[in-house]
Every structure is written in structure tokens, then in C-alpha cells.
Design an enzyme around this catalytic site. Sequence first.
Site, short mmCIF file in Angstrom:
data_model
loop_
_atom_site.label_atom_id
_atom_site.label_comp_id
_atom_site.label_asym_id
_atom_site.label_seq_id
_atom_site.Cartn_x
_atom_site.Cartn_y
_atom_site.Cartn_z
N GLY A 94 24.33 26.84 45.83
CA GLY A 94 24.66 25.55 45.25
C GLY A 94 25.96 25.53 44.47
O GLY A 94 26.33 24.52 43.90
N HIS A 121 52.39 30.10 46.89
CA HIS A 121 52.26 29.16 48.01
C HIS A 121 51.01 28.29 47.84
O HIS A 121 50.20 28.53 46.95
CB HIS A 121 52.23 29.89 49.35
CG HIS A 121 51.07 30.81 49.53
ND1 HIS A 121 50.96 32.02 48.90
CD2 HIS A 121 49.94 30.69 50.28
CE1 HIS A 121 49.84 32.61 49.26
NE2 HIS A 121 49.18 31.83 50.09
N HIS A 173 48.10 27.69 49.32
CA HIS A 173 46.72 27.92 49.74
C HIS A 173 45.76 27.85 48.55
O HIS A 173 46.11 28.20 47.43
CB HIS A 173 46.58 29.30 50.40
CG HIS A 173 46.98 29.30 51.83
ND1 HIS A 173 47.45 30.42 52.47
CD2 HIS A 173 46.97 28.31 52.75
CE1 HIS A 173 47.72 30.12 53.73
NE2 HIS A 173 47.43 28.84 53.93
N HIS A 211 45.34 30.42 45.91
CA HIS A 211 46.48 30.63 44.99
C HIS A 211 46.71 29.44 44.06
O HIS A 211 47.30 29.61 43.01
CB HIS A 211 47.74 30.93 45.80
CG HIS A 211 47.60 32.18 46.61
ND1 HIS A 211 48.16 33.38 46.25
CD2 HIS A 211 46.88 32.43 47.74
CE1 HIS A 211 47.81 34.31 47.13
NE2 HIS A 211 47.03 33.75 48.05
N ASP A 220 50.40 42.36 49.27
CA ASP A 220 49.25 41.75 49.98
C ASP A 220 48.51 42.76 50.86
O ASP A 220 49.11 43.38 51.73
CB ASP A 220 49.84 40.61 50.83
CG ASP A 220 48.81 39.89 51.69
OD1 ASP A 220 47.59 40.06 51.46
OD2 ASP A 220 49.24 39.14 52.60
N HIS A 235 48.79 37.19 57.69
CA HIS A 235 49.04 38.35 56.83
C HIS A 235 49.54 39.53 57.65
O HIS A 235 49.16 39.69 58.81
CB HIS A 235 47.76 38.76 56.11
CG HIS A 235 47.18 37.68 55.25
ND1 HIS A 235 47.49 37.53 53.92
CD2 HIS A 235 46.34 36.66 55.55
CE1 HIS A 235 46.86 36.49 53.42
NE2 HIS A 235 46.14 35.94 54.39
N HIS A 284 45.42 41.39 46.52
CA HIS A 284 44.85 40.49 47.53
C HIS A 284 44.00 41.24 48.55
O HIS A 284 44.39 41.37 49.71
CB HIS A 284 45.95 39.69 48.28
CG HIS A 284 46.84 38.92 47.36
ND1 HIS A 284 47.97 38.28 47.81
CD2 HIS A 284 46.77 38.68 46.04
CE1 HIS A 284 48.56 37.70 46.78
NE2 HIS A 284 47.85 37.92 45.70
ZN LIG Z 1 45.86 34.36 49.83
ZN LIG Z 2 47.82 32.44 51.70
#
Ligand SMILES: [Zn+2]
Ligand SMILES: [Zn+2]
Length: 552
Positions: A46, A71, A73, A76, A193, A366, A388
Site C-alpha cells: 500500500g 537528470h 528521471h 533523481h 553509476d 546505463h 547507483h
Molecule cells: Zn537512475
Molecule cells: Zn536515469
Amino acid sequence: MVKPKLKIIPLGGVSEIGKNMMVMEYEDDIIIIDAGLMFPEEEMLGIDLVIPDISYLLDKREKIRGIVITHGHEDHVGALPYLLPALDVPVYSTKLTQGLISVKLKQRRARSGAKLNVIPPGAQLTLGKFKIECFPVCHSIPDSVGLIVHSPVGTIVHSGDFKLDYTPVDGKPTDLSRLAQLGAQGVLLLLSDSTYAELPGYTPSEKVVGETLDRVMAEAPGRVIVATFSSLVSRVQQVIDAAAKYQRRVFIVGRSMIDTVRIALELGYLRAPEGILGRLDELRGMPHDKIVFVTTGSQGEPTSALVRMANRDHRQLHILPGDTVVLSATPIPGNEAVVNRTVDNLFKQGAQVLYDRVAQVHVHGHGSQEELKLLLNLVKPKFFVPIHGEYRHLTLHAKLAESVGIPKENIFVLEDGDVLEVSPQSSRIAGKVSSGNVYVDGLSVGDVGTVVLRDRKMLSRDGIVMVIIAVNRQTGKLVGRPDIVSRGFVDTRESSGMLEESRNVVARALDHGRDRPADWGFVSTKVRDVLNRFYYERTKRRPMILPFMVRV
Ligand SMILES: [Zn+2]
Ligand SMILES: [Zn+2]
């Protein structure tokens, strides 16, 4: 004299995928990189979303010079609507990212007062003792950047989310020459990343998908329906380009897709030839082989246009035999089952369906192992922190760093809240600050804790039993037999005998205190105890038991 140290504190995004947030602190200056959210895991029942715990920052508000966003997304920027009211600090980002943030703030009605700033390309930003430079990176959303942070102890490179596509759709590959230049001058710390650190080789170029889409538009006998992430602007561009080539018109379907396309067109991140985009009311009479739809629903989201169409539940659009559906996305782990069901339903309606296992319809955003190694080799950092990713991604990325010659003792696999102290000579994990998950449930933030989650888990597994106990207002004595109502526990018809018996169990248990006014704490504990034991013996289940007292 002890030199002040630079502290690197991830409040999210390490040992997990999502809610990325990195704090850098030097003396009286703090900068924050990204403020993302995480979509809940299955056991978080929930819960709508999860954001980072920022209690560490709350009493340091006046030190925070700004939040820099890499960026647009969700992982982020998604926490901004919840964090900005608490922190009230300026936000810096590139142009498209800013556009997406303001749409998001408006949706959450958190816009008023937010200080959003655009970083012009090539500009240097001074935030306290930090000087920050952006460099373009290639990723699955345009206008993504990595950051070069010049700090008093040395230069730090933060990769953002990136891959090294040499032929990206928007023609802006990752700026390797700037990174090589920095590497030659000396970089103290690289944060990079790790999302696809498991994959060997290189991530294929977006171009591959463009070729597939081109073929589909040329060969599909009827309408083409492309489903993808609304943030994947470059994919929408590829659809428009391919459609234009074969004189098809493009219809954008679904709220979030329409919003992103509008803002990307406005800001110049999406190019559409005059007249190619159409409105649904123009569809009537158009030949099917001239029609393309772009929609969300690639993750099987129940309210998306694609899933509605697959279930014959969309007001305006139905799947017709001869349609070609392209799912231009890979299911996010956890969504596989619903995506597969959607594919099944689309086939059942007579559509041809192309998805990641049968065609090159998607590449991810990525870098794979060779790309990660290339970045390490160019930047040549003294210290390295993989970011990340889940723990395994970080560990694998750490191994890659070792393989290109970074000493093991200079690599730090961190967890949320770890404080990494960095100086030009040495780095070490020097403590831990509070960090963790803040749950957002509907409109409320943070008031759903682990107790609530445990309750929900219990409810979902074994159901609930409510016990209504009537007592005499004066004497405190039980009046009649208690009532029992259950939901999700047992089949009430089949088990009516057992439930009936449990009423007697409660009545007997409460009957001892004959002439003593009932103390509610005592009664409710007693009722829970006896029923817990009784139900477990009979059913091996532990429903949540909620006693209520009514004074009559
Ligand atoms: Zn990300
Ligand atoms: Zn991203």
C-alpha cells in the site's frame, strides 16, 4: 592544525536502486546531488513511494547551498516535491530537467516558492566553497549530465547515470575529452553509476532500436502502437522520425506521455515535422497503415492506455486485428508478470506484439562493464566510490576498478548514511548518520512506519477478526455474548462453527471478573491472547485481532 575534511554522505542510492541522493559537506557548506524516489518493493504494502530520510540535513538548513540535479528521471528528482518544503533551498539543473521538475512540482501542488535555476551549458556554478561544472552524458533521457565538483580538497567527478553511446538519437554523446583532460590534471574521487555493472561488453546504441522501428513502420500492415516510458524522449523521437519516413501520423495517448511530449517540444528537445502529430478525433476515416500511437503502459501499469486497450477497457481505442504493438522497454524487476499478462492479452485481441525477447525494441540507458572501465581509465581517480546500484552491482563495479589498477584500499563500497571523509592523502569511512526509507502513502509523508507495514503484511496474509464486546456501563459486566466479524481470515460459511465456538471462548475468558469493572487494557489483551491461541490451534493462521468495547 587539523585540516577540515570533505565529507561524502550518500543518503540514498547505494546498496539499492533508486532514491539517489548524495551529500557533500565541507566546513560550513553543503551541496546535495539529486533527490530521487524509489518505487516500493512488493512487501511494502500500500505504499506509493519511498523517499530518503533527510533528518541529517534538517538542522543544517542554513549550510545547504543548493541541490544539483543530474537528470529528470524519478529516481533523481522524484523526492523534490516532498523535500523542498522542508529544506527550501535552490535547485540547479539543465533546461529539460527543470521543465520536468516544474511539471512534477505542479502535479504535487508544491510549486510555489521553489527556486529552480537552469545551469547554462559550459557555465561554472559556485555554491559556497564548491565550484561545479556539468558535462553532457548519454542516458535514456535528454539533457542528462555528470558533474565535476571542484572542492577545496580536490576534484570530484560524479557520473550521474550514463552510457557511452557514440551514435545517440540527440547527437550528444558523453563528453569524453573533458573527462580525459581532467584525468590528466588529477581527479581525487570518482563516483560512478553501477546499475549495469553485471553486464559484460558495451550497451548497444539507440541506433539499433531506430532501425527496428524503421522496419516496423515500413512493414506493419495496419496501425502501430508503441509503448514506452514517458521520460524516454529519445524513443519518442525515433518513433516520430520513422513514422515521418513512411507518411504515418503520430497520436500521443495518455496523460504523462502527453505532458512530457509537450514540454520536450516546447523546450526544443523533440522535433516533429509540421502536422505529423494528431488528435484522436482526427482518426476517423484514416487508413490504418498511416497511424501510429505512442503510449505508456510498457510496465503493465493497470491504469495506462495500453493495458486498458489490452483489456478492452479503453474509452476511445481498441486493439484491432492487424495492429502491431511494440513494447519498447524492458520490464523493471517485479513487473514481469503484469507485462507478460499484457502481452498475452494483446495477442488474444489479434495484435502482433514485439517485445524485448523477440526483437531489438529497447536498449537500456546505463553503461556496461567496458564502458565503466573506460570511464575509470579516462578519469584515473585516486579514490573510487561505486554508486547507483544494489550491493552486488557496487561490488562488481569495485572489482572492475581494481582490474584497471585502482588499489583495493582506495575503493569504498558504501551504504546509505556512511560518512566518507576524503582528504588529498587518504579516505576512510568515519561514521554513520541517520538514513533510511521514508514511506509516502497517498498524501501523507512519513507517518507510515514499520509498525504500519507489519500490520498491513499481517492483514494481507491472515486477515482480520473484530471482536465486539458489550459491557454494562455501571457494573462493567459482559452483556450477552461477544460478536465476531472477520474478513480475509476463513470462509465464514464453512467455518461458521469454529467462529461460533470462538465467541464462547471469549465469553468464558471474560467471565471470571464477575463483579469487577472491566479495565479495557486488560480485556483487550486477554481477548487477543485467547483468540490468538484458539485460532492458531484450529487454522495455523494469525489474523489481526481487534477487540472493541461498547458500553451499554
Ligand atoms: Zn537512475
Ligand atoms: Zn536515469
